[in-house]
Design an enzyme around this catalytic site. Structure first.
Site, PDB file in Angstrom:
ATOM      1  N   SER A  17      91.240  93.044  31.629  1.00 43.65           N
ATOM      2  CA  SER A  17      90.216  92.853  32.031  1.00 43.65           C
ATOM      3  C   SER A  17      89.826  92.646  32.874  1.00 43.65           C
ATOM      4  O   SER A  17      89.103  91.762  33.894  1.00 43.65           O
ATOM      5  CB  SER A  17      89.177  93.429  31.339  1.00 43.65           C
ATOM      6  N   TYR A  48      85.169  95.077  30.315  1.00 41.23           N
ATOM      7  CA  TYR A  48      85.246  96.284  29.418  1.00 41.23           C
ATOM      8  C   TYR A  48      84.376  97.263  28.504  1.00 41.23           C
ATOM      9  O   TYR A  48      84.638  98.245  28.271  1.00 41.23           O
ATOM     10  CB  TYR A  48      87.123  96.607  29.342  1.00 41.23           C
ATOM     11  N   GLY A  49      84.426  95.602  27.513  1.00 44.08           N
ATOM     12  CA  GLY A  49      83.800  95.920  26.388  1.00 44.08           C
ATOM     13  C   GLY A  49      82.524  97.265  26.065  1.00 44.08           C
ATOM     14  O   GLY A  49      82.654  97.332  24.843  1.00 44.08           O
ATOM     15  N   CYS A  79      95.397  94.105  27.058  1.00 44.39           N
ATOM     16  CA  CYS A  79      94.188  93.625  27.125  1.00 44.39           C
ATOM     17  C   CYS A  79      93.997  94.527  25.372  1.00 44.39           C
ATOM     18  O   CYS A  79      94.534  95.981  25.505  1.00 44.39           O
ATOM     19  CB  CYS A  79      93.870  94.694  27.524  1.00 44.39           C
ATOM     20  N   ASN A  80      93.536  94.618  24.543  1.00 35.92           N
ATOM     21  CA  ASN A  80      93.244  95.259  23.354  1.00 35.92           C
ATOM     22  C   ASN A  80      92.357  96.090  23.599  1.00 35.92           C
ATOM     23  O   ASN A  80      92.933  97.241  23.181  1.00 35.92           O
ATOM     24  CB  ASN A  80      92.166  94.117  22.648  1.00 35.92           C
ATOM     25  N   CYS A 191      90.750  89.484  21.287  1.00 32.86           N
ATOM     26  CA  CYS A 191      90.762  90.014  22.535  1.00 32.86           C
ATOM     27  C   CYS A 191      91.354  88.952  23.345  1.00 32.86           C
ATOM     28  O   CYS A 191      91.215  87.607  22.824  1.00 32.86           O
ATOM     29  CB  CYS A 191      88.960  90.222  23.063  1.00 32.86           C
ATOM     30  N   HIS A 193      90.691  87.098  25.653  1.00 31.49           N
ATOM     31  CA  HIS A 193      89.689  86.312  26.112  1.00 31.49           C
ATOM     32  C   HIS A 193      89.280  85.088  25.335  1.00 31.49           C
ATOM     33  O   HIS A 193      89.481  84.459  25.579  1.00 31.49           O
ATOM     34  CB  HIS A 193      88.346  86.406  26.808  1.00 31.49           C
TER      35      HIS A 193
HETATM   36  N1  DGL Z   1      90.028  90.868  27.037  1.00 31.61           N
HETATM   37  C1  DGL Z   1      90.378  92.863  26.833  1.00 31.61           C
HETATM   38  C2  DGL Z   1      90.108  92.586  25.428  1.00 31.61           C
HETATM   39  O1  DGL Z   1      91.295  92.053  25.095  1.00 31.61           O
HETATM   40  C3  DGL Z   1      88.452  92.920  27.338  1.00 31.61           C
HETATM   41  C4  DGL Z   1      87.482  92.100  26.954  1.00 31.61           C
HETATM   42  C5  DGL Z   1      86.634  93.006  27.929  1.00 31.61           C
HETATM   43  O2  DGL Z   1      86.783  92.980  29.305  1.00 31.61           O
HETATM   44  O3  DGL Z   1      85.508  93.487  27.398  1.00 31.61           O
HETATM   45  O4  DGL Z   1      89.860  93.764  25.194  1.00 31.61           O
END
Ligand code: DGL
Length: 288
Positions: A17, A48-49, A79-80, A191, A193
């Site tokens: 994301s 995205y979360g 992305c998870n 995640c 991030h």
């Molecule tokens: N980095 C993404 C993940 O691994 C999603 C983070 C987001 O955009 O909320 O789920």
């Protein structure tokens, strides 16, 4: 027509994301230094979360298809939340293409690391809601006690360059509280991030083992590339193109911070994803 030789050199498509997937790009570059990479950060839609799972499924499907139509030989859903909601359908639709996610590799690594069978997962609201980590752990060992914490403040902290701030420490304290309470000894950074926030998280609970699913996901990627005879053994220098669906100027500044030497990239471009195609098509054609 593309030859087998070209296919080896074709890029690995990676997406997330936003900036988080750069943690996965870094792992790929470390362990597969000859592979070319095409990365999409869907910053137009980050975070995205908190979005409905069906909407995320649509984004993940469109981006995967656009990477495939751009000539990628393998897809890494860094992305998870995308892995949670979209991995199976893309694997079903493209059965001959290596398509990997991060949830199962993360759960497997945590299973090997835990001593007391109590595992924590820090993730976005969507990933927690999907139940994907709980299901992955149950498929490995149904005796594990899994505690998941949704961390809605984390992604904006990373995207807004606040990893080293008091706000990051406060958020880490809040989200680690239920995991500490549950007595976990191992924590999955669920995640992409979150590895950027590891110092703040570790400051709250230094004794725990922290698992970045990217590490085992890249091991799976190596195995899959080898079994599909797709590993790039070319001695030519590899190329990495980073793209964003969001603001290009801001992304360039962010990438400079998150991809320090020795990680490398050739080009930073913007892209538009529409109906499973993207403006990235043939970007590699001039390079390889
Ligand atoms: N980095 C993404 C993940 O691994 C999603 C983070 C987001 O955009 O909320 O789920």
């Amino acid at each position: 027509m593309r030859t087998i030789l070209d296919l080896h050199k074709a890029p690995i498509g990676v997406f997330d994301s936003g900036l988080g997937g750069l943690t996965v790009v870094r792992q790929i570059q470390e362990h597969l230094p000859r592979e070319n990479i095409l990365y999409i950060a869907d910053q137009l839609h980050v975070p995205y979360g908190g979005r409905p799972l069906e909407e995320i499924k649509g984004f993940a499907s469109d981006i995967s298809r656009s990477l495939i139509s751009s000539g990628c030989k393998a897809i890494v859903m860094a992305c998870n939340i995308s892995s949670a909601v979209s991995l199976k359908s893309i694997q079903t639709d493209f059965p001959h293409l290596p398509v990997i996610g991060v949830i199962h590799p993360g759960a497997e690594a945590a299973s090997k690391s835990t001593k007391n069978g109590r595992i924590g997962v820090l993730a976005t609201q969507g990933t927690v809601l999907s139940g994907a980590y709980t299901a992955a752990f149950a498929s490995i060992n149904d005796q594990f006690q899994v505690t998941e914490a949704a961390c809605p403040k984390f992604v904006p902290l990373v995207e807004n360059d606040q990893c080293g701030t008091q706000n990051a420490l406060d958020a880490a304290e809040e989200y680690m509280a239920p995991l500490i309470q549950a007595g976990v000894d191992t924590v999955v950074l669920g995640c992409t991030h979150y590895p950027f926030l590891l110092s703040a998280i570790r400051a709250i609970a230094p004794e725990m083992n922290y698992i970045d699913p990217a590490v085992s996901a890249v091991k799976n990627l190596i195995t899959l590339l080898e079994s599909h005879h797709l590993r790039n053994d070319s001695s030519l220098e590899s190329h990495c193109i980073l793209s964003t669906t969001g603001d290009l100027c801001q992304y360039k500044a962010q990438v400079c911070r998150f991809m320090p030497s020795p990680y490398h990239y050739e080009e930073i471009v913007s892209t538009i994803i529409q109906d499973g195609t993207s403006s990235l098509i043939r970007l590699f054609a001039g390079i390889l």
